[in-house]
Design a protein around this motif. Structure first.
Motif, PDB file in Angstrom:
ATOM      1  N   ALA A   1      50.521 -55.665   0.655  1.00  0.00           N
ATOM      2  CA  ALA A   1      51.860 -55.820   1.226  1.00  0.00           C
ATOM      3  C   ALA A   1      51.963 -55.150   2.594  1.00  0.00           C
ATOM      4  O   ALA A   1      52.501 -55.748   3.544  1.00  0.00           O
ATOM      5  CB  ALA A   1      52.904 -55.232   0.276  1.00  0.00           C
ATOM      6  N   ILE A   2      51.436 -53.936   2.724  1.00  0.00           N
ATOM      7  CA  ILE A   2      51.548 -53.206   3.993  1.00  0.00           C
ATOM      8  C   ILE A   2      50.723 -53.876   5.094  1.00  0.00           C
ATOM      9  O   ILE A   2      51.180 -54.008   6.238  1.00  0.00           O
ATOM     10  CB  ILE A   2      51.110 -51.733   3.819  1.00  0.00           C
ATOM     11  CG1 ILE A   2      52.091 -50.982   2.922  1.00  0.00           C
ATOM     12  CG2 ILE A   2      51.007 -51.040   5.167  1.00  0.00           C
ATOM     13  CD1 ILE A   2      53.453 -50.753   3.523  1.00  0.00           C
ATOM     14  N   VAL A   3      49.507 -54.308   4.766  1.00  0.00           N
ATOM     15  CA  VAL A   3      48.668 -54.968   5.776  1.00  0.00           C
ATOM     16  C   VAL A   3      49.302 -56.283   6.221  1.00  0.00           C
ATOM     17  O   VAL A   3      49.350 -56.593   7.421  1.00  0.00           O
ATOM     18  CB  VAL A   3      47.228 -55.184   5.249  1.00  0.00           C
ATOM     19  CG1 VAL A   3      46.430 -56.067   6.192  1.00  0.00           C
ATOM     20  CG2 VAL A   3      46.526 -53.848   5.062  1.00  0.00           C
ATOM     21  N   ALA A   4      49.806 -57.054   5.272  1.00  0.00           N
ATOM     22  CA  ALA A   4      50.474 -58.319   5.630  1.00  0.00           C
ATOM     23  C   ALA A   4      51.714 -58.054   6.492  1.00  0.00           C
ATOM     24  O   ALA A   4      51.946 -58.729   7.496  1.00  0.00           O
ATOM     25  CB  ALA A   4      50.860 -59.073   4.362  1.00  0.00           C
TER      26      ALA A   4
ATOM     27  N   GLY B   1      44.103 -48.048   9.093  1.00  0.00           N
ATOM     28  CA  GLY B   1      43.374 -46.837   8.706  1.00  0.00           C
ATOM     29  C   GLY B   1      43.891 -46.280   7.393  1.00  0.00           C
ATOM     30  O   GLY B   1      43.112 -45.953   6.500  1.00  0.00           O
ATOM     31  N   TRP B   2      45.228 -46.190   7.286  1.00  0.00           N
ATOM     32  CA  TRP B   2      45.822 -45.707   6.024  1.00  0.00           C
ATOM     33  C   TRP B   2      45.385 -46.594   4.853  1.00  0.00           C
ATOM     34  O   TRP B   2      44.968 -46.101   3.801  1.00  0.00           O
ATOM     35  CB  TRP B   2      47.349 -45.707   6.130  1.00  0.00           C
ATOM     36  CG  TRP B   2      48.024 -45.457   4.826  1.00  0.00           C
ATOM     37  CD1 TRP B   2      48.269 -44.248   4.236  1.00  0.00           C
ATOM     38  CD2 TRP B   2      48.513 -46.443   3.903  1.00  0.00           C
ATOM     39  NE1 TRP B   2      48.880 -44.426   3.012  1.00  0.00           N
ATOM     40  CE2 TRP B   2      49.042 -45.762   2.790  1.00  0.00           C
ATOM     41  CE3 TRP B   2      48.560 -47.839   3.924  1.00  0.00           C
ATOM     42  CZ2 TRP B   2      49.607 -46.429   1.704  1.00  0.00           C
ATOM     43  CZ3 TRP B   2      49.119 -48.503   2.840  1.00  0.00           C
ATOM     44  CH2 TRP B   2      49.638 -47.794   1.746  1.00  0.00           C
TER      45      TRP B   2
ATOM     46  N   VAL C   1      41.385 -54.445   3.122  1.00  0.00           N
ATOM     47  CA  VAL C   1      41.833 -54.485   4.518  1.00  0.00           C
ATOM     48  C   VAL C   1      40.988 -55.460   5.326  1.00  0.00           C
ATOM     49  O   VAL C   1      41.515 -56.326   6.038  1.00  0.00           O
ATOM     50  CB  VAL C   1      41.766 -53.075   5.148  1.00  0.00           C
ATOM     51  CG1 VAL C   1      42.068 -53.127   6.638  1.00  0.00           C
ATOM     52  CG2 VAL C   1      42.739 -52.135   4.449  1.00  0.00           C
ATOM     53  N   VAL C   2      39.671 -55.341   5.213  1.00  0.00           N
ATOM     54  CA  VAL C   2      38.769 -56.240   5.950  1.00  0.00           C
ATOM     55  C   VAL C   2      39.006 -57.687   5.526  1.00  0.00           C
ATOM     56  O   VAL C   2      39.103 -58.592   6.368  1.00  0.00           O
ATOM     57  CB  VAL C   2      37.297 -55.840   5.726  1.00  0.00           C
ATOM     58  CG1 VAL C   2      36.350 -56.866   6.330  1.00  0.00           C
ATOM     59  CG2 VAL C   2      37.030 -54.455   6.316  1.00  0.00           C
ATOM     60  N   LEU C   3      39.133 -57.912   4.223  1.00  0.00           N
ATOM     61  CA  LEU C   3      39.344 -59.261   3.706  1.00  0.00           C
ATOM     62  C   LEU C   3      40.671 -59.846   4.190  1.00  0.00           C
ATOM     63  O   LEU C   3      40.717 -60.983   4.691  1.00  0.00           O
ATOM     64  CB  LEU C   3      39.301 -59.245   2.180  1.00  0.00           C
ATOM     65  CG  LEU C   3      39.471 -60.586   1.466  1.00  0.00           C
ATOM     66  CD1 LEU C   3      38.360 -61.551   1.845  1.00  0.00           C
ATOM     67  CD2 LEU C   3      39.493 -60.383  -0.047  1.00  0.00           C
TER      68      LEU C   3
ATOM     69  N   TRP D   1      35.833 -48.257  12.034  1.00  0.00           N
ATOM     70  CA  TRP D   1      35.259 -49.531  12.507  1.00  0.00           C
ATOM     71  C   TRP D   1      36.340 -50.566  12.763  1.00  0.00           C
ATOM     72  O   TRP D   1      36.372 -51.200  13.821  1.00  0.00           O
ATOM     73  CB  TRP D   1      34.246 -50.027  11.469  1.00  0.00           C
ATOM     74  CG  TRP D   1      33.625 -51.362  11.781  1.00  0.00           C
ATOM     75  CD1 TRP D   1      32.817 -51.662  12.833  1.00  0.00           C
ATOM     76  CD2 TRP D   1      33.756 -52.569  11.022  1.00  0.00           C
ATOM     77  NE1 TRP D   1      32.433 -52.999  12.769  1.00  0.00           N
ATOM     78  CE2 TRP D   1      32.994 -53.567  11.672  1.00  0.00           C
ATOM     79  CE3 TRP D   1      34.445 -52.893   9.848  1.00  0.00           C
ATOM     80  CZ2 TRP D   1      32.901 -54.864  11.195  1.00  0.00           C
ATOM     81  CZ3 TRP D   1      34.342 -54.190   9.364  1.00  0.00           C
ATOM     82  CH2 TRP D   1      33.588 -55.173  10.031  1.00  0.00           C
ATOM     83  N   VAL D   2      37.250 -50.738  11.810  1.00  0.00           N
ATOM     84  CA  VAL D   2      38.341 -51.707  11.975  1.00  0.00           C
ATOM     85  C   VAL D   2      39.222 -51.309  13.155  1.00  0.00           C
ATOM     86  O   VAL D   2      39.610 -52.149  13.979  1.00  0.00           O
ATOM     87  CB  VAL D   2      39.183 -51.834  10.678  1.00  0.00           C
ATOM     88  CG1 VAL D   2      40.451 -52.632  10.920  1.00  0.00           C
ATOM     89  CG2 VAL D   2      38.351 -52.488   9.576  1.00  0.00           C
TER      90      VAL D   2
END
Length: 200
Positions: A145-148, A11-12, A21-23, A84-85
């Motif tokens: 970096a944060i999503v990974a 979300g952040w 993020v989606v990708l 949604w995510v």
């Protein structure tokens, strides 16, 4: 393990760059690097659309004033993407209500979007264009970096995202006066253009 930390982090990140993020989540799922990604995000058409829109955002974000227009449009898109995510992640894991996850993801995305849009307005008051490029590149790299990191260490990533969000909101409070000056100047420019168009 509850999916809440991943929902919060995504979300952040969605509030800053929803398409990234989606990708990224879709690629983590499609390549088999994570089992926590819903099938919907791994679909080829979703990945292609997210990739194209990510490239559009990467360009728009680096152009002064265009970035603020882009942010205005995405005031609705980013929170909806975060919700949604979040709902998809919760539905996939079954450890959290879809509605709760959607609310967490959407509200966190709205908060981080507010920080991003406000910071961009303040940066646009600077006469040189390089700060936009630097800030945009830092945002893209930070989101990636944060999503990974969240895919492998969701709780630690959520703590980092919370600290960044709190720090961003505090910074935004200090930038409000600069943003107000920017808005006044923009309104003045519009008025000057309107008067110039009326003159023969």
């Amino acid at each position: 393990m509850s999916v809440l930390p991943l929902v919060f982090t995504s979300g952040w990140a969605s509030g800053i760059n929803a398409y990234a993020v989606v990708l990224l989540l879709g690629l983590f799922g499609a390549t088999g690097m994570s089992d926590d990604v819903p099938q919907t995000l791994q679909r080829p058409e979703v990945l292609i659309a997210a990739g194209v829109l990510f490239l559009c955002e990467a360009v728009a974000d680096k152009i002064p004033y265009v970035d603020s227009v882009w942010d205005s449009v995405h005031t609705v898109v980013r929170p909806l993407a975060g919700a949604w995510v979040g709902a998809l992640l919760a539905g996939h894991s079954g450890s959290l209500s879809d509605v709760t996850a959607g609310l967490v993801g959407g509200s966190t995305a709205l908060a981080s979007h507010t920080v991003k849009a406000g910071t961009r307005m303040a940066v646009n008051t600077s006469p040189e264009p390089f700060s936009n490029f630097v800030l945009s590149a830092a945002e893209d790299l930070g989101v990636g970096a944060i999503v990974a990191f969240a895919m492998f260490h969701p709780r630690a990533a959520a703590i980092i995202a919370a600290v960044l969000l709190a720090g961003g909101l505090l910074t935004l409070v200090f930038l409000i006066s600069r943003i107000r000056r920017f808005l006044r100047r923009r309104a003045q420019r519009r008025e000057e253009r309107r008067l110039a168009s009326r003159s023969p």
